[in-house]
Design a protein around this motif. Structure first.
Motif, PDB file in Angstrom:
ATOM      1  N   ARG A   1       0.844  -1.076  -0.325  1.00  0.00           N
ATOM      2  CA  ARG A   1      -0.277   0.182   0.056  1.00  0.00           C
ATOM      3  C   ARG A   1       0.997   1.286  -0.176  1.00  0.00           C
ATOM      4  N   ARG A   2       1.906   0.892   0.336  1.00  0.00           N
ATOM      5  CA  ARG A   2       2.569   2.231   0.682  1.00  0.00           C
ATOM      6  C   ARG A   2       3.218   2.753  -0.712  1.00  0.00           C
ATOM      7  N   ILE A   3       4.188   1.689  -1.086  1.00  0.00           N
ATOM      8  CA  ILE A   3       4.445   2.047  -2.575  1.00  0.00           C
ATOM      9  C   ILE A   3       3.494   2.235  -3.354  1.00  0.00           C
ATOM     10  N   VAL A   4       2.146   1.739  -3.135  1.00  0.00           N
ATOM     11  CA  VAL A   4       1.257   2.643  -4.405  1.00  0.00           C
ATOM     12  C   VAL A   4       0.567   3.273  -4.650  1.00  0.00           C
ATOM     13  N   THR A   5       0.846   4.322  -2.441  1.00  0.00           N
ATOM     14  CA  THR A   5       0.291   5.717  -2.410  1.00  0.00           C
ATOM     15  C   THR A   5       1.642   6.278  -3.021  1.00  0.00           C
TER      16      THR A   5
ATOM     17  N   LEU B   1       1.112  17.830 -11.688  1.00  0.00           N
ATOM     18  CA  LEU B   1       0.732  19.741 -11.414  1.00  0.00           C
ATOM     19  C   LEU B   1       2.474  20.505 -11.934  1.00  0.00           C
ATOM     20  N   LEU B   2       3.537  19.758 -11.821  1.00  0.00           N
ATOM     21  CA  LEU B   2       4.267  20.683 -12.300  1.00  0.00           C
ATOM     22  C   LEU B   2       4.600  20.742 -13.375  1.00  0.00           C
ATOM     23  N   PHE B   3       4.293  19.101 -14.582  1.00  0.00           N
ATOM     24  CA  PHE B   3       4.612  19.825 -16.064  1.00  0.00           C
ATOM     25  C   PHE B   3       3.181  20.921 -15.925  1.00  0.00           C
ATOM     26  N   GLY B   4       1.512  21.001 -15.408  1.00  0.00           N
ATOM     27  CA  GLY B   4       1.300  21.592 -15.435  1.00  0.00           C
ATOM     28  C   GLY B   4       1.455  23.107 -14.872  1.00  0.00           C
ATOM     29  N   TYR B   5       2.178  23.779 -14.775  1.00  0.00           N
ATOM     30  CA  TYR B   5       2.361  25.313 -14.130  1.00  0.00           C
ATOM     31  C   TYR B   5       2.753  25.616 -14.955  1.00  0.00           C
ATOM     32  N   LYS B   6       2.321  26.562 -15.672  1.00  0.00           N
ATOM     33  CA  LYS B   6       2.656  27.616 -16.569  1.00  0.00           C
ATOM     34  C   LYS B   6       3.690  28.698 -15.920  1.00  0.00           C
TER      35      LYS B   6
ATOM     36  N   THR C   1       3.198  10.943  -5.990  1.00  0.00           N
ATOM     37  CA  THR C   1       5.023  11.263  -7.375  1.00  0.00           C
ATOM     38  C   THR C   1       4.271  11.625  -8.451  1.00  0.00           C
ATOM     39  N   VAL C   2       3.357  10.411  -9.059  1.00  0.00           N
ATOM     40  CA  VAL C   2       2.553  11.205 -10.143  1.00  0.00           C
ATOM     41  C   VAL C   2       1.618  12.166 -10.909  1.00  0.00           C
TER      42      VAL C   2
END
Length: 140
Positions: free
Chosen positions: A2-6, A17-22, A11-12
């Motif tokens: 569960r920790r790995i999936v979380t 969010l980082l790639f969507g920031y203009k 991370t995704v």
């Protein structure tokens, strides 16, 4: 497990969010406050032709005033002769915001445009003065 999936989902989400920031890529040059309208073949509205100066709208950082030029029932030019420019930060914000607001006005042919993120106060003043000019031109 569960920790790995979380961790993976978190991370995704951060990467998205980082790639969507203009980010701002423009220079801090003075704003281009006059933009000619693109040629368009839409129907003309019943309105007066000429230049119409909106009422000066007071904002927290200074006054904003918009002048529109109307020809054939369409907004063909937008100028912003009065806007906050009392300090370097105002100049930077408005160098980025005013060209966006004028382009949006020409595209929408109305005051039904989005405000510019980071320039909310200027955007509100711009919209108030723009609506006043549109009312005078009979385009409201």
């Amino acid at each position: 497990m569960r920790r790995i999936v979380t961790w993976l989902l978190a991370t995704v989400a951060v990467v998205v969010l980082l790639f969507g920031y203009k980010t701002s890529t423009g220079s801090a040059a003075a704003p281009a406050t006059s933009v000619a309208a693109p040629a368009a073949g839409s129907q003309a509205r019943s309105a007066s032709n000429g230049s119409f100066t909106g009422e000066s709208t007071s904002t927290e950082w200074g006054d904003v005033q918009v002048v529109i030029t109307v020809a054939g029932g369409r907004i063909t030019d937008v100028q912003v002769p009065v806007y906050p420019d009392g300090n370097r930060r105002d100049q930077q914000i408005n160098a980025r915001a005013l060209p966006v607001l004028t382009r949006e006005t020409l595209a929408a042919q109305s005051a039904d445009i989005d405000m510019v993120s980071g320039a909310t106060v200027t955007s509100e003043g711009y919209l108030g003065s723009l609506q006043s000019a549109l009312d005078q031109a009979g385009l409201a």
